[in-house]
Enzyme design. Structure first.
Site, PDB file in Angstrom:
ATOM      1  N   GLY A  12       0.710  -1.148  -0.029  1.00 29.80           N
ATOM      2  CA  GLY A  12       0.035  -0.076   0.101  1.00 29.80           C
ATOM      3  C   GLY A  12       0.763   1.456  -0.061  1.00 29.80           C
ATOM      4  O   GLY A  12       0.391   2.407   0.670  1.00 29.80           O
ATOM      5  N   ASN A  14       1.537   3.257  -2.483  1.00 30.07           N
ATOM      6  CA  ASN A  14       0.890   4.082  -3.442  1.00 30.07           C
ATOM      7  C   ASN A  14      -0.406   4.647  -2.809  1.00 30.07           C
ATOM      8  O   ASN A  14      -0.848   5.790  -2.940  1.00 30.07           O
ATOM      9  CB  ASN A  14       0.268   3.340  -4.760  1.00 30.07           C
ATOM     10  CG  ASN A  14       1.575   3.390  -5.632  1.00 30.07           C
ATOM     11  OD1 ASN A  14       2.222   4.426  -6.026  1.00 30.07           O
ATOM     12  ND2 ASN A  14       2.145   2.180  -5.975  1.00 30.07           N
ATOM     13  N   ILE A  94      -9.677  -6.973 -13.592  1.00 31.01           N
ATOM     14  CA  ILE A  94     -10.956  -6.236 -12.958  1.00 31.01           C
ATOM     15  C   ILE A  94     -12.222  -6.788 -13.851  1.00 31.01           C
ATOM     16  O   ILE A  94     -11.907  -6.921 -15.024  1.00 31.01           O
ATOM     17  CB  ILE A  94     -10.611  -4.650 -13.547  1.00 31.01           C
ATOM     18  CG1 ILE A  94      -9.808  -4.193 -12.453  1.00 31.01           C
ATOM     19  CG2 ILE A  94     -11.951  -4.019 -13.420  1.00 31.01           C
ATOM     20  CD1 ILE A  94     -10.026  -4.237 -11.176  1.00 31.01           C
ATOM     21  N   ASN A 108      -5.290   2.830 -13.004  1.00 25.29           N
ATOM     22  CA  ASN A 108      -4.506   1.910 -12.429  1.00 25.29           C
ATOM     23  C   ASN A 108      -2.974   2.359 -12.486  1.00 25.29           C
ATOM     24  O   ASN A 108      -2.755   2.944 -13.823  1.00 25.29           O
ATOM     25  CB  ASN A 108      -4.308   0.899 -13.546  1.00 25.29           C
ATOM     26  CG  ASN A 108      -3.366  -0.459 -13.004  1.00 25.29           C
ATOM     27  OD1 ASN A 108      -3.323  -0.742 -11.903  1.00 25.29           O
ATOM     28  ND2 ASN A 108      -2.873  -1.155 -14.012  1.00 25.29           N
ATOM     29  N   HIS A 110       0.623   1.166 -13.288  1.00 28.50           N
ATOM     30  CA  HIS A 110       1.631   0.108 -13.588  1.00 28.50           C
ATOM     31  C   HIS A 110       3.060   0.671 -13.665  1.00 28.50           C
ATOM     32  O   HIS A 110       3.534   1.724 -14.067  1.00 28.50           O
ATOM     33  CB  HIS A 110       0.983  -0.287 -15.259  1.00 28.50           C
ATOM     34  CG  HIS A 110       1.762  -1.331 -15.559  1.00 28.50           C
ATOM     35  ND1 HIS A 110       1.477  -2.804 -15.024  1.00 28.50           N
ATOM     36  CD2 HIS A 110       2.939  -1.683 -16.295  1.00 28.50           C
ATOM     37  CE1 HIS A 110       2.196  -3.712 -15.552  1.00 28.50           C
ATOM     38  NE2 HIS A 110       3.018  -3.121 -16.458  1.00 28.50           N
TER      39      HIS A 110
HETATM   40  C1  GAR Z   1       3.441  -1.280  -7.305  1.00 29.33           C
HETATM   41  O1  GAR Z   1       4.813  -1.347  -7.958  1.00 29.33           O
HETATM   42  C2  GAR Z   1       2.388  -1.137  -8.669  1.00 29.33           C
HETATM   43  O2  GAR Z   1       2.747  -0.194  -9.625  1.00 29.33           O
HETATM   44  C3  GAR Z   1       2.201  -2.433  -8.779  1.00 29.33           C
HETATM   45  O3  GAR Z   1       2.160  -3.154  -7.708  1.00 29.33           O
HETATM   46  C4  GAR Z   1       3.046  -2.521  -6.701  1.00 29.33           C
HETATM   47  C5  GAR Z   1       2.173  -2.492  -5.469  1.00 29.33           C
HETATM   48  O4  GAR Z   1       2.809  -1.572  -4.362  1.00 29.33           O
HETATM   49  N1  GAR Z   1       1.032  -2.757  -9.748  1.00 29.33           N
HETATM   50  C6  GAR Z   1       1.116  -3.675 -10.611  1.00 29.33           C
HETATM   51  O5  GAR Z   1       2.080  -4.452 -11.046  1.00 29.33           O
HETATM   52  C7  GAR Z   1      -0.274  -3.631 -11.426  1.00 29.33           C
HETATM   53  N2  GAR Z   1      -0.453  -4.452 -12.631  1.00 29.33           N
HETATM   54  P1  GAR Z   1       2.142  -0.778  -3.161  1.00 29.33           P
HETATM   55  O6  GAR Z   1       1.062  -1.917  -2.627  1.00 29.33           O
HETATM   56  O7  GAR Z   1       3.249  -0.653  -2.225  1.00 29.33           O
HETATM   57  O8  GAR Z   1       1.408   0.374  -3.754  1.00 29.33           O
END
Ligand code: GAR
Length: 209
Positions: A12, A14, A94, A108, A110
């Site tokens: 989490g 982000n 989704i 989203n 990425h």
């Molecule tokens: C982040 O790096 C995000 O960009 C990625 O998962 C991580 C979650 O980190 N998302 C994807 O790969 C989606 N395809 P977080 O839980 O610390 O935000």
């Protein structure tokens, strides 16, 4: 007030970037109305609770099949009545019902420069493993709208990050988060909350401040 629901699967960071930018006033009149995780016990849920945000878990393990889980997920989002759904490290495909219910209202983050290292099998650390295995010198992050495909919706913002000698997937993941993700995700939410993002086919046009 521009209401956002944030979907998470893990640490989490982000989500935390959004919480911090609301608290420091960068995101004005934006409120996180609900955080939804597909995994119980993840740190993202703790971050939500610590910030006084309603946090719920909708785990596929609690439902008979994918269809039932998809329904429950959509209900959890609907119940929050958000203006925008933010997938912040949400590692779940989704459901089409959700895309139909929230057209051009799901975004989203990425961890690569789409269209590189995206689509099936590219999520989390696997994205950075792919980038390092291909030997790219520049990677980065992308915020995009979610459509019926995988990582295929119109791109809103991108930011480049250099790959450095000796990078491991973990080191690169951290740099991409610090230098790109935690900046462009709140910025995309700000632009959307102010009505500055317009979709023209597969392209977005963003009004200047
Ligand atoms: C982040 O790096 C995000 O960009 C990625 O998962 C991580 C979650 O980190 N998302 C994807 O790969 C989606 N395809 P977080 O839980 O610390 O935000």
């Amino acid at each position: 007030m521009y209401k956002i629901a944030v979907c998470v699967s893990g640490g989490g960071t982000n989500l935390q970037a959004l919480i911090d930018r609301i608290e420091d006033g960068y995101l004005e009149d934006v409120s996180i109305v609900r955080v939804i995780s597909n995994n119980p016990g993840v740190y993202a849920l703790e971050r939500a609770k610590a910030a006084g945000i309603e946090a719920v878990c909708v785990s596929p393990k609690d439902y008979e099949d994918r269809g039932e889980f998809n329904k429950a997920l959509l209900e959890a989002v609907r119940g929050a009545d958000p203006d925008l759904v933010v997938l912040a490290g949400f590692l779940v495909a989704i459901p089409p019902e959700m895309v139909e219910a929230y057209p051009d209202r799901i975004i989203n983050i990425h961890p690569a420069l789409i269209p590189s290292f995206c689509g099936k099998g590219y999520y989390g650390l696997k994205v950075h493993e792919g980038a390092l295995a291909r030997g790219v010198k520049i990677t980065g992050a992308t915020v995009h709208f979610v459509d019926a495909g995988l990582d295929s919706g119109p791109i809103i913002l991108q930011k480049a990050v250099e790959v450095q000698n000796g990078d491991t997937p973990q080191i690169l993941q951290k740099r991409v988060m610090e230098q790109a993700e935690w900046t462009i995700l709140p910025e995309a939410v700000r632009l959307l909350s102010k009505g500055k993002v317009h979709i023209e086919g597969r392209i977005t046009r963003i009004d200047a401040d």
